[in-house]
Design a protein around this motif. Structure first.
Motif: not given
Length: 124
Positions: A39-44, A90-93, A119-123
């Motif tokens: 789930q990405r920010p603001g997405k389903e 980048a999303a919560v998996y 949480q996976v964060t990609v810079s």
């Protein structure tokens, strides 16, 4: 009581790889379809991949060729190898489990059991 515990998330740079893990307990692991959603920010919530008890795999279109799902019944653990990460990954998996032994579909409502997410964060 079914419990799914994810691990392996973190902060990475674009192009890096990660291996996410989900350890399951309270179920007969070898009889469950195991899946990953994100789930990405603001997405389903979005289907990423699943694997049946006999090892058949399905992938979401956005991750085909980059992500690989696998399972180890000796450890009651399902893995998601994620390669060539980009900022859109980048999303919560979330790990999910379905007591059916065959793939029913990619909709989240087919999966009654869920972990808390990693949480996976990609810079870039």
């Amino acid at each position: 009581q079914v419990e799914l515990v994810e691990s392996g998330g973190g902060l990475v740079q674009a192009g890096d790889s990660l291996r996410l893990s989900c350890e399951a307990s309270g179920l007969t692991f070898s009889s469950y379809v195991m899946a990953w959603f994100r789930q990405r920010p603001g997405k389903e919530r979005e289907f990423v991949a699943c694997i049946t008890p006999i090892g058949s795999r399905r992938y979401g279109d956005s991750v085909k060729g980059r992500f690989t799902i696998s399972r180890d019944s000796t450890r009651n653990t399902v893995y998601l190898q994620v390669n060539s990460l980009n900022p859109e990954d980048a999303a919560v998996y979330y790990c999910a489990a379905d007591s059916n032994t065959f793939f029913r579909g990619s909709f989240s409502h087919y999966y009654p059991y869920w972990g808390q997410g990693t949480q996976v964060t990609v810079s870039s």
